[in-house]
Design a protein around this motif. Sequence first.
Motif, PDB file in Angstrom:
ATOM      1  N   ARG A  72      34.339  39.091  49.133  1.00 55.29           N
ATOM      2  CA  ARG A  72      34.926  38.983  47.806  1.00 55.29           C
ATOM      3  C   ARG A  72      35.040  37.511  47.397  1.00 55.29           C
TER       4      ARG A  72
ATOM      5  N   PHE B 164      37.597  34.955  45.116  1.00 56.14           N
ATOM      6  CA  PHE B 164      38.900  34.786  44.481  1.00 56.14           C
ATOM      7  C   PHE B 164      38.857  33.539  43.604  1.00 56.14           C
TER       8      PHE B 164
ATOM      9  N   ALA C 108      46.194  41.143  46.302  1.00 55.44           N
ATOM     10  CA  ALA C 108      45.023  41.043  47.169  1.00 55.44           C
ATOM     11  C   ALA C 108      44.976  39.608  47.691  1.00 55.44           C
TER      12      ALA C 108
ATOM     13  N   ASP D 123      35.905  35.601  52.730  1.00 52.32           N
ATOM     14  CA  ASP D 123      36.005  35.567  51.275  1.00 52.32           C
ATOM     15  C   ASP D 123      35.776  34.139  50.771  1.00 52.32           C
TER      16      ASP D 123
ATOM     17  N   GLU E 194      32.723  41.716  43.836  1.00 53.54           N
ATOM     18  CA  GLU E 194      34.158  41.965  43.666  1.00 53.54           C
ATOM     19  C   GLU E 194      34.848  40.638  43.397  1.00 53.54           C
TER      20      GLU E 194
ATOM     21  N   HIS F  66      38.315  38.629  42.101  1.00 58.41           N
ATOM     22  CA  HIS F  66      39.760  38.678  41.899  1.00 58.41           C
ATOM     23  C   HIS F  66      40.206  37.403  41.189  1.00 58.41           C
TER      24      HIS F  66
ATOM     25  N   TYR G  43      43.316  35.196  39.693  1.00 57.44           N
ATOM     26  CA  TYR G  43      44.735  34.859  39.586  1.00 57.44           C
ATOM     27  C   TYR G  43      44.884  33.656  38.655  1.00 57.44           C
TER      28      TYR G  43
ATOM     29  N   GLY H 276      35.866  43.370  38.484  1.00 58.22           N
ATOM     30  CA  GLY H 276      36.799  42.263  38.510  1.00 58.22           C
ATOM     31  C   GLY H 276      38.225  42.753  38.354  1.00 58.22           C
ATOM     32  N   TYR H 277      39.145  42.010  38.927  1.00 60.55           N
ATOM     33  CA  TYR H 277      40.564  42.332  38.826  1.00 60.55           C
ATOM     34  C   TYR H 277      41.306  41.100  38.316  1.00 60.55           C
TER      35      TYR H 277
ATOM     36  N   TYR I 281      45.160  39.643  37.542  1.00 59.62           N
ATOM     37  CA  TYR I 281      46.525  39.922  37.950  1.00 59.62           C
ATOM     38  C   TYR I 281      47.531  39.201  37.059  1.00 59.62           C
TER      39      TYR I 281
ATOM     40  N   VAL J 151      48.037  44.994  37.138  1.00 65.25           N
ATOM     41  CA  VAL J 151      46.674  44.683  37.552  1.00 65.25           C
ATOM     42  C   VAL J 151      45.742  45.258  36.490  1.00 65.25           C
TER      43      VAL J 151
ATOM     44  N   THR K 225      41.550  45.894  35.197  1.00 63.32           N
ATOM     45  CA  THR K 225      40.130  45.885  35.487  1.00 63.32           C
ATOM     46  C   THR K 225      39.399  46.565  34.333  1.00 63.32           C
TER      47      THR K 225
END
Length: 210
Positions: free
Chosen positions: A3, A5, A17, A23, A86, A88, A90, A117-118, A120, A125, A127
Amino acid sequence: MSRVFIFGAGETIPLRAVPEAGDFVIAADGGMKFLDSLGIKPDLIIGDFDSSKEPTDGEIIKLPVEKDDTDSVFAVRYSLEHGYKEVHIYGGTGGRLDHTIANIQILSYIAEHGAIGYLYSPEMVMTVIKGDLTIEPIGIFSVFSLGGTSHGVSIKGGFYEMQDGEISSSFPIGVSNHSVGRPVTIKAGDGILLVMWADHGESAERFAEY
């Protein structure tokens, strides 16, 4: 594939996460402050450094101040070009609302390129999906259509279910649903959907009254 980040310059929140061995971690300009608070060293720093001090060590990609891509968009493009599926994000909410909206659009960009994608925030959360998504029981969740009307939408496992239905971008029919103790499965049909859900615990309870 591991992943990626991406840490931006928005609000600092507890991690749901967490980056693990293998990662890839990117600081998008002011995201270095976020990572410093966590004691995490990024694998790559990207930015124009118009709002933060330019770092002196580590792998750095310096961007021009005047550009079409935000630092976060460039970081996402870099991630997708390097095969990550994937993402993520923040530090992509809080502060200016236009930046939060831009980062929600980034989720759509990620989905259109075959990845997920996520994003936060302190309470939720987010997506964007073009296919199917299953999430575990989490309390409050909402589903919105991005760009016109999504046909053939299915929502199973929620208090309000839908089968082969329609969700329009001009009417929030999918807002404030909630799970009933079993996994929730959402199918986007022919559309593209923004899915948001409250975190476990205190924040989910706080949102239950709305």
